[in-house]
Design an enzyme around this catalytic site. Structure first.
Site, PDB file in Angstrom:
ATOM      1  N   ALA A  56       0.850  -1.196   0.000  1.00  0.00           N
ATOM      2  CA  ALA A  56       0.000   0.000   0.000  1.00  0.00           C
ATOM      3  C   ALA A  56       0.881   1.238   0.000  1.00  0.00           C
ATOM      4  O   ALA A  56       2.017   1.208   0.477  1.00  0.00           O
ATOM      5  CB  ALA A  56      -0.905  -0.007   1.229  1.00  0.00           C
ATOM      6  N   ASP A  57       0.324   2.305  -0.532  1.00  0.00           N
ATOM      7  CA  ASP A  57       0.980   3.602  -0.438  1.00  0.00           C
ATOM      8  C   ASP A  57      -0.107   4.643  -0.221  1.00  0.00           C
ATOM      9  O   ASP A  57      -1.113   4.637  -0.922  1.00  0.00           O
ATOM     10  CB  ASP A  57       1.775   3.924  -1.700  1.00  0.00           C
ATOM     11  CG  ASP A  57       2.701   5.097  -1.452  1.00  0.00           C
ATOM     12  OD1 ASP A  57       3.781   4.877  -0.862  1.00  0.00           O
ATOM     13  OD2 ASP A  57       2.331   6.227  -1.804  1.00  0.00           O
ATOM     14  N   THR A  58       0.103   5.500   0.772  1.00  0.00           N
ATOM     15  CA  THR A  58      -0.893   6.496   1.142  1.00  0.00           C
ATOM     16  C   THR A  58      -0.319   7.891   0.951  1.00  0.00           C
ATOM     17  O   THR A  58       0.801   8.167   1.374  1.00  0.00           O
ATOM     18  CB  THR A  58      -1.332   6.302   2.608  1.00  0.00           C
ATOM     19  OG1 THR A  58      -1.855   4.984   2.774  1.00  0.00           O
ATOM     20  CG2 THR A  58      -2.402   7.315   3.006  1.00  0.00           C
TER      21      THR A  58
END
Length: 192
Positions: free
Chosen positions: A70-72
Protein backbone atom coordinates in the site's frame (compact mmCIF):
# COMPACT_ATOMS: atom_id res chain seq x y z
CA UNK A 1 -7.60 -16.19 11.77
CA UNK A 2 -7.40 -15.27 8.12
CA UNK A 3 -4.88 -16.83 5.75
CA UNK A 4 -1.40 -15.35 5.72
CA UNK A 5 -0.23 -12.34 3.78
CA UNK A 6 3.20 -10.90 3.18
CA UNK A 7 3.14 -7.22 4.07
CA UNK A 8 5.51 -5.27 1.82
CA UNK A 9 5.85 -2.48 4.37
CA UNK A 10 7.72 -1.66 7.57
CA UNK A 11 4.88 0.60 8.74
CA UNK A 12 3.98 -0.09 12.36
CA UNK A 13 0.52 1.36 11.70
CA UNK A 14 -0.20 -1.11 8.91
CA UNK A 15 1.04 -3.99 11.08
CA UNK A 16 -1.24 -2.86 13.90
CA UNK A 17 -4.29 -2.67 11.64
CA UNK A 18 -3.67 -6.19 10.30
CA UNK A 19 -3.08 -7.53 13.83
CA UNK A 20 -6.27 -5.94 15.14
CA UNK A 21 -8.27 -7.43 12.24
CA UNK A 22 -6.90 -10.93 12.94
CA UNK A 23 -4.83 -11.43 9.80
CA UNK A 24 -1.90 -13.81 9.85
CA UNK A 25 0.97 -12.08 8.08
CA UNK A 26 4.69 -11.64 7.91
CA UNK A 27 6.58 -8.46 7.16
CA UNK A 28 8.96 -8.12 4.22
CA UNK A 29 9.51 -4.42 3.42
CA UNK A 30 9.95 -3.69 -0.26
CA UNK A 31 12.70 -1.05 0.10
CA UNK A 32 11.48 0.43 -3.19
CA UNK A 33 12.53 4.02 -3.77
CA UNK A 34 9.57 6.37 -3.62
CA UNK A 35 10.22 9.07 -6.21
CA UNK A 36 8.33 12.29 -5.82
CA UNK A 37 5.33 12.75 -8.08
CA UNK A 38 5.72 14.39 -11.45
CA UNK A 39 4.18 17.81 -11.82
CA UNK A 40 0.43 17.46 -12.25
CA UNK A 41 0.44 13.75 -11.36
CA UNK A 42 -2.92 12.25 -10.45
CA UNK A 43 -2.78 11.42 -6.70
CA UNK A 44 -4.66 8.12 -7.07
CA UNK A 45 -2.55 6.92 -9.98
CA UNK A 46 0.63 7.94 -8.14
CA UNK A 47 -0.33 6.01 -4.97
CA UNK A 48 -1.49 2.97 -6.96
CA UNK A 49 1.73 2.88 -8.99
CA UNK A 50 3.88 2.97 -5.86
CA UNK A 51 1.83 0.19 -4.25
CA UNK A 52 2.21 -1.95 -7.37
CA UNK A 53 5.98 -1.33 -7.51
CA UNK A 54 6.34 -2.37 -3.86
CA UNK A 55 4.26 -5.51 -4.32
CA UNK A 56 6.09 -6.46 -7.53
CA UNK A 57 9.50 -6.06 -5.87
CA UNK A 58 8.60 -8.36 -2.98
CA UNK A 59 6.84 -10.86 -5.27
CA UNK A 60 9.96 -11.09 -7.46
CA UNK A 61 12.15 -11.62 -4.41
CA UNK A 62 9.87 -14.11 -2.66
CA UNK A 63 8.62 -16.11 -5.64
CA UNK A 64 5.54 -17.30 -3.69
CA UNK A 65 2.79 -16.08 -1.39
CA UNK A 66 0.27 -13.26 -1.49
CA UNK A 67 1.96 -9.90 -1.14
CA UNK A 68 0.07 -6.90 0.20
CA UNK A 69 1.44 -3.45 -0.54
CA UNK A 70 0.00 0.00 0.00
CA UNK A 71 0.98 3.60 -0.44
CA UNK A 72 -0.89 6.50 1.14
CA UNK A 73 -0.72 10.15 0.12
CA UNK A 74 -2.62 13.29 1.02
CA UNK A 75 -3.78 15.73 -1.62
CA UNK A 76 -5.10 19.27 -1.46
CA UNK A 77 -6.41 20.80 -4.64
CA UNK A 78 -4.68 18.06 -6.62
CA UNK A 79 -1.28 18.73 -4.99
CA UNK A 80 0.22 15.55 -3.57
CA UNK A 81 1.56 15.84 -0.04
CA UNK A 82 3.98 13.01 0.72
CA UNK A 83 6.00 12.67 3.90
CA UNK A 84 7.59 16.00 4.82
CA UNK A 85 11.35 16.20 4.36
CA UNK A 86 11.87 18.58 7.28
CA UNK A 87 10.08 20.90 9.72
CA UNK A 88 9.63 23.67 7.15
CA UNK A 89 8.05 21.24 4.71
CA UNK A 90 5.75 19.95 7.46
CA UNK A 91 4.66 23.52 8.23
CA UNK A 92 3.97 24.17 4.54
CA UNK A 93 1.78 21.06 4.37
CA UNK A 94 -0.11 21.89 7.55
CA UNK A 95 -0.79 25.44 6.38
CA UNK A 96 -2.11 24.11 3.04
CA UNK A 97 -4.60 21.89 4.86
CA UNK A 98 -5.68 24.19 7.69
CA UNK A 99 -9.30 25.23 7.72
CA UNK A 100 -10.30 22.86 4.94
CA UNK A 101 -10.56 19.31 3.71
CA UNK A 102 -7.84 17.10 2.29
CA UNK A 103 -8.11 13.83 0.40
CA UNK A 104 -6.28 10.82 1.79
CA UNK A 105 -5.66 8.33 -0.98
CA UNK A 106 -4.30 4.82 -0.59
CA UNK A 107 -3.24 2.66 -3.49
CA UNK A 108 -3.58 -0.99 -2.53
CA UNK A 109 -2.05 -3.95 -4.38
CA UNK A 110 -2.36 -7.70 -3.83
CA UNK A 111 0.22 -9.61 -5.89
CA UNK A 112 0.80 -13.34 -6.14
CA UNK A 113 4.49 -14.13 -5.95
CA UNK A 114 4.17 -17.40 -7.86
CA UNK A 115 1.80 -16.27 -10.62
CA UNK A 116 1.63 -13.15 -12.77
CA UNK A 117 -1.57 -12.11 -10.99
CA UNK A 118 -2.23 -8.92 -9.15
CA UNK A 119 -5.19 -6.85 -8.08
CA UNK A 120 -5.25 -3.16 -7.29
CA UNK A 121 -7.63 -0.67 -5.75
CA UNK A 122 -7.70 2.95 -4.72
CA UNK A 123 -9.45 4.15 -1.56
CA UNK A 124 -10.21 7.81 -0.89
CA UNK A 125 -11.18 9.36 2.44
CA UNK A 126 -11.62 13.01 3.34
CA UNK A 127 -10.00 14.56 6.38
CA UNK A 128 -11.12 17.87 7.88
CA UNK A 129 -8.30 20.03 9.20
CA UNK A 130 -9.28 22.86 11.54
CA UNK A 131 -7.43 26.15 11.62
CA UNK A 132 -4.59 26.32 14.15
CA UNK A 133 -3.31 29.19 16.20
CA UNK A 134 0.36 30.09 15.74
CA UNK A 135 1.09 28.61 19.19
CA UNK A 136 -0.70 25.31 18.38
CA UNK A 137 1.07 24.98 15.05
CA UNK A 138 4.49 25.69 16.60
CA UNK A 139 3.90 23.21 19.44
CA UNK A 140 2.85 20.52 16.99
CA UNK A 141 5.84 21.12 14.74
CA UNK A 142 8.17 21.08 17.77
CA UNK A 143 6.68 17.73 18.87
CA UNK A 144 8.01 15.93 15.77
CA UNK A 145 4.78 13.89 15.49
CA UNK A 146 4.63 14.92 11.81
CA UNK A 147 7.75 12.94 10.91
CA UNK A 148 7.25 10.05 8.50
CA UNK A 149 3.57 10.84 7.91
CA UNK A 150 1.96 11.80 4.64
CA UNK A 151 0.43 15.24 4.95
CA UNK A 152 2.44 15.83 8.17
CA UNK A 153 -0.11 14.41 10.60
CA UNK A 154 -1.44 11.13 11.93
CA UNK A 155 -5.13 10.77 12.64
CA UNK A 156 -4.28 7.67 14.71
CA UNK A 157 -2.26 9.90 17.05
CA UNK A 158 -5.49 11.60 18.06
CA UNK A 159 -4.21 14.94 16.83
CA UNK A 160 -7.04 17.26 17.92
CA UNK A 161 -7.03 19.32 14.74
CA UNK A 162 -7.87 16.54 12.25
CA UNK A 163 -10.92 14.33 11.91
CA UNK A 164 -12.19 11.93 9.28
CA UNK A 165 -15.05 13.76 7.56
CA UNK A 166 -15.86 10.98 5.06
CA UNK A 167 -14.63 7.50 4.34
CA UNK A 168 -12.53 4.90 6.08
CA UNK A 169 -10.62 5.75 9.26
CA UNK A 170 -8.18 2.87 8.62
CA UNK A 171 -7.51 4.28 5.14
CA UNK A 172 -6.38 7.54 6.73
CA UNK A 173 -4.10 5.52 9.04
CA UNK A 174 -2.58 3.86 5.96
CA UNK A 175 -4.43 0.66 5.07
CA UNK A 176 -8.12 0.55 4.06
CA UNK A 177 -9.17 -2.57 5.96
CA UNK A 178 -12.72 -2.62 4.63
CA UNK A 179 -11.46 -2.53 1.04
CA UNK A 180 -8.84 -5.21 1.77
CA UNK A 181 -11.49 -7.55 3.22
CA UNK A 182 -13.78 -6.94 0.23
CA UNK A 183 -11.00 -7.64 -2.28
CA UNK A 184 -10.04 -10.89 -0.56
CA UNK A 185 -13.68 -11.98 -0.33
CA UNK A 186 -14.34 -11.19 -4.00
CA UNK A 187 -11.16 -12.92 -5.22
CA UNK A 188 -10.61 -16.04 -3.08
CA UNK A 189 -8.39 -17.61 -5.76
CA UNK A 190 -5.66 -15.15 -4.75
CA UNK A 191 -5.34 -17.09 -1.51
CA UNK A 192 -4.91 -20.51 -3.17
Amino acid sequence: MKRGLILASASPRRRQLLDEAGYAFEVDPSDVEEPGPAAGADPGAYAADLAWRKARAVAARRGAGLILAADTVCAVGGEILNKPVDRDDAERMIRLQEGGDADVITGLCLHRGDRPEWLGAIEVSVVRFRALSDAERAAYLDSGRWEGKSGAYGVQDRDPFVSVARGSFSNVVGLPMERLAALLAAHPALLD
